[in-house]
Design an enzyme around this catalytic site. Sequence first.
Site, mmCIF file in Angstrom:
data_model
loop_
_atom_site.group_PDB
_atom_site.id
_atom_site.type_symbol
_atom_site.label_atom_id
_atom_site.label_comp_id
_atom_site.label_asym_id
_atom_site.label_seq_id
_atom_site.Cartn_x
_atom_site.Cartn_y
_atom_site.Cartn_z
ATOM 1 N N GLY A 113 -2.716 89.501 35.376
ATOM 2 C CA GLY A 113 -2.773 90.893 35.815
ATOM 3 C C GLY A 113 -3.993 91.604 35.250
ATOM 4 O O GLY A 113 -4.269 92.746 35.597
ATOM 5 N N ASP A 114 -4.714 90.917 34.343
ATOM 6 C CA ASP A 114 -5.902 91.525 33.723
ATOM 7 C C ASP A 114 -6.991 90.447 33.681
ATOM 8 O O ASP A 114 -7.234 89.817 34.705
ATOM 9 C CB ASP A 114 -5.508 92.088 32.345
ATOM 10 C CG ASP A 114 -6.447 93.175 31.862
ATOM 11 O OD1 ASP A 114 -7.657 93.031 32.052
ATOM 12 O OD2 ASP A 114 -5.976 94.176 31.283
ATOM 13 N N ASP A 115 -7.652 90.236 32.543
ATOM 14 C CA ASP A 115 -8.664 89.179 32.464
ATOM 15 C C ASP A 115 -7.994 87.823 32.247
ATOM 16 O O ASP A 115 -7.023 87.727 31.505
ATOM 17 C CB ASP A 115 -9.602 89.431 31.274
ATOM 18 C CG ASP A 115 -10.287 90.791 31.332
ATOM 19 O OD1 ASP A 115 -10.837 91.132 32.402
ATOM 20 O OD2 ASP A 115 -10.265 91.516 30.327
#
Length: 474
Positions: A259-261
């Site tokens: 959901g992010d890096d």
Amino acid sequence: MGFSPVSKTSPVNLSLNYSIAVLGFLILGLLGAPVVECDIVYQAINCRKHSAALTDFGAKGDGVTSNTAAFRNATAWIGWRSHPHCASRKMAHWQFQSHQQFHSFSPEGSSYSWIPGNFAEDISEYPLIEPLKSYGRGRDAPGGRYISLVFGTNLTDVVITGENGTIDGQGAFWWDKFRAKELNFTRPYLIEIMYSNQVQISNLTLLNSPSWVVHPVYSSDVIIQGLTINSPVGSPNTDGIDPDSCTNMKIEDCFIVSGDDCIAVKSGWDEYGIAVGMPTNHLIIRRLTCISPDSAVIALGSEMSGGIQDLRAEDITAINSESGVRIKSAPGRGGYVKDIYVRRMTLYTMKYVFWMTGAYGDHPDEGYDPKALPEVKNINFRDINAENVTMAADLSGIKDDPYTGICISDAVINLSPKPKKVQWNCTDVSGITSNVGPPPCDLLPEKVLESGCDFPTDVLPIDKVQLQTCKLAF
Ligand SMILES: *[C@@H]1O[C@H](CO)[C@@H](O)[C@H](O)[C@H]1NC(C)=O
Ligand SMILES: *[C@@H]1O[C@H](CO)[C@@H](O)[C@H](O)[C@H]1NC(C)=O
Ligand SMILES: *[C@@H]1O[C@H](CO)[C@@H](O)[C@H](O)[C@H]1NC(C)=O
Ligand SMILES: *[C@@H]1O[C@H](CO)[C@@H](O)[C@H](O)[C@H]1NC(C)=O
Ligand SMILES: *[C@@H]1O[C@H](CO)[C@@H](O)[C@H](O)[C@H]1NC(C)=O
Ligand SMILES: *[C@@H]1O[C@H](CO)[C@@H](O)[C@H](O)[C@H]1NC(C)=O
Ligand SMILES: *[C@@H]1O[C@H](CO)[C@@H](O)[C@H](O)[C@H]1NC(C)=O
């Protein structure tokens, strides 16, 4: 060495020198030596003599029972093994010595999918621990942090491995509370290992972390291999792996949906990170497959105040990510990002292939020094293939503190049906390009480079570490 039973108020014995292995089902006959059905075969820097099963500590794979306490107990308990399937072979004399481990089986001893049930949905089961010194506060909120689901500190020789067994962090509970702003402290991570050396995390499937998934911090000689990490796209701050103030580390053969890096390399935040001054250096990332529509395949920063140096990333495949390698910094960070080498990236459906940001903002408090400028230099990319790209490059350094020594060679970028009009937007950067299309900006003029941008040829110490094949006999 000392051992003390856990107490209710402090379920994790912080000074205990333990290590953990979450092992799944045994494949017979992996070794030449006779392997009987209840033996376990695994690879480690150092083989173990003793073991115990999670189920011995009260864990249940029924998806209902809270296993939080059992995990904690298991990190600090001595017992003997009476696995249902191998009940006749009891492990005797198991004791904590310099090499210890903790592993779990499927309750039947016959499946990869032993899931350590539930982590508690009762926040009181999560003790608060101190903020990291290099951050000065929790990342979500000022003050302390809820302890991670699997946590260890001040350890030597840690093994967490699982023959692709699954740990489900059941993060939805935390994501909902975080989004509703109901949390007073920072969410737990799925695995956090602090102040440790010789750390090995491998062959596990890690699902639904409350926040970052794997967080090695202030550690050295770290090997991460064969992780399948899956957090729903859109889940908040679920970076896959966050090497943070770590030295001599490699990440290989991982598949990450985030959901992010997918990977975020860090080293502390503004004045706190500068004061601690522990860089992340000598980091190898290879054979990574990443899906991260909301963020980078590999982010450097934004917390980079202790410095990031000598990253070597190669053979990276990304599908549907916001950017390839992204540098995130800002005035106030101090520190440096230098000697970064990236080669052989294949990217499909990207907003930006190259992205550097000098105005990331986001400070821990008002105490940061706006004159603390990061040094960003010697950043090398070569052999890049990208398809369906919205914008080739958005590169902005910092006024009077440009990002320098950027080199990009042999990059083939094919645009999406609706690309940006301006393909290269460059401010406060300098460097060169070679054989790059679409045509780069004036600040990165074309130069003929016979052998492309640099990629070091020396072998880093972490690549010289030999793993032994080990067997635990039951
Ligand atoms: C762990 O090591 C750090 C750094 O050496 C030290 O500051 C800290 O007190 C140690 N913590 C424990 C619980 O031993
Ligand atoms: C991880 O699994 C692979 C494939 O089964 C195996 O070759 C490798 O030795 C395992 N790694 C470790 C560290 O156990
Ligand atoms: C964990 O250990 C405590 C003793 O410190 C014990 O009372 C408790 O039942 C154990 N919990 C589990 C789940 O085994
Ligand atoms: C591990 O399990 C995941 C599903 O949980 C699967 O997608 C992946 O292919 C498995 N990896 C290996 C090496 O078996
Ligand atoms: C956060 O603090 C408030 C005020 O003290 C309290 O009412 C609330 O229950 C706390 N939330 C959590 C999740 O602990
Ligand atoms: C290309 O990228 C766009 C977003 O810019 C996306 O909507 C589309 O599905 C992608 N096409 C393919 C074939 O993946
Ligand atoms: C180019 O970057 C500068 C500095 O970040 C920004 O102000 C500007 O809007 C960008 N222009 C385009 C066309 O993206």
